[in-house]
Design an enzyme around this catalytic site. Sequence first.
Site, short mmCIF file in Angstrom:
data_model
loop_
_atom_site.label_atom_id
_atom_site.label_comp_id
_atom_site.label_asym_id
_atom_site.label_seq_id
_atom_site.Cartn_x
_atom_site.Cartn_y
_atom_site.Cartn_z
N CYS A 189 -4.48 -1.52 -1.84
CA CYS A 189 -4.63 -0.08 -2.03
C CYS A 189 -5.59 0.11 -3.20
CB CYS A 189 -3.27 0.52 -2.35
SG CYS A 189 -3.33 2.27 -2.81
N GLU A 228 -2.07 7.78 8.94
CA GLU A 228 -0.61 7.66 8.92
C GLU A 228 0.01 8.21 10.21
OE1 GLU A 228 1.65 6.24 6.70
OE2 GLU A 228 -0.11 5.43 5.69
N HIS A 273 -7.02 2.84 3.91
CA HIS A 273 -6.72 3.54 5.16
C HIS A 273 -8.00 3.74 6.00
CE1 HIS A 273 -2.85 4.64 3.33
NE2 HIS A 273 -2.46 5.10 4.51
N CYS A 295 -11.03 3.13 0.28
CA CYS A 295 -9.59 3.36 0.47
C CYS A 295 -9.21 2.55 1.70
CB CYS A 295 -9.30 4.84 0.70
SG CYS A 295 -7.63 5.17 1.30
N ASP A 355 0.87 -1.18 0.00
CA ASP A 355 0.00 0.00 0.00
C ASP A 355 0.91 1.23 0.00
OD1 ASP A 355 -2.38 1.61 0.37
OD2 ASP A 355 -1.86 1.82 2.47
N SER A 356 0.30 2.40 -0.16
CA SER A 356 1.08 3.65 -0.07
C SER A 356 1.57 3.88 1.36
CB SER A 356 0.21 4.83 -0.49
OG SER A 356 -0.89 4.94 0.39
N1 DGL Z 1 -4.70 3.28 0.92
C1 DGL Z 1 -4.80 3.76 -0.40
C2 DGL Z 1 -6.09 3.42 -1.08
O1 DGL Z 1 -6.65 2.41 -0.77
C3 DGL Z 1 -4.14 5.01 -0.82
C4 DGL Z 1 -4.29 6.23 0.00
C5 DGL Z 1 -3.35 7.28 -0.49
O2 DGL Z 1 -2.15 7.04 -0.49
O3 DGL Z 1 -3.84 8.34 -0.95
O4 DGL Z 1 -6.55 4.11 -1.95
#
Ligand code: DGL
Length: 255
Positions: free
Chosen positions: A69, A147, A181, A179, A6-7
Amino acid sequence: MIGIFDSGVGGLSVFREIRKVLPEQSYVYYSDNAHCPYGEKGREYIIDRARAITRFLIDKGCEIIVVACNTATAAAISTLREEFPVKFIGMEPAIKPAAQSTRTGVVGVLATAGTLKATKYLDTREKWARNVRIAEHIGQGFVELVESGKVSGPEAEATVRTSLMPLLESGADTIVLGCTHYPFLIDTISKIADKEFPERKVKVIDPAPAVARHLLEVMRQEGIDETSPEGYRVELNSSGDPAGLVRTFDSLVRE
Ligand code: DGL
């Protein structure tokens, strides 16, 4: 061995569901936090990052890779599937189950800008949301909250409220978390929804359990062992400072 990336720490919300269905696997998790967030970045940039991370995970010995992600799935999964000889599992916004269960006929989707404009998302919406209304909003500031480990409290509530209220005000009774996160904010999201619209009994959908089940199915089809010779093990890697990754793992994932 299963690779997950993931990011940042968001993919850990997927990892915690995967671990329930594959408790004896070993995992390599990669957080690309030096390049986070992906949400506002261009498609080519994300494809390049996804390629580099995939090479890293394959070098580690991963036989299957979970793109945990939504933004990277939308931008890069078809390229990854063309270029690499391993199986990839991606994220799917849970529009189908949401469209089937909404009572008000309005489904709210929270996701990044990159996901909301991607063809992959637009196709899913077109396919499954014909008979419902979709209200969309970027989870503005959500990734930064997660984060930095601020998943509850006044700051988290104020930030979540700004993006969530327009969806609730448009009548949504089902909120799709598009997302990875965002599931770490699920308690804050539900708290606000229950406070503002107590009679609506808003349901919040985290797609991670469905992705974990899909991974298991694909592994069975592909004949990939459900257990790894060394048993359960997780290796955490990141492109930047690993402190946030370790903290999220310790506080929200480790049992
Ligand atoms: N967790 C990510 C997603 O599912 C990316 C969030 C990000 O880096 O903007 O989209």
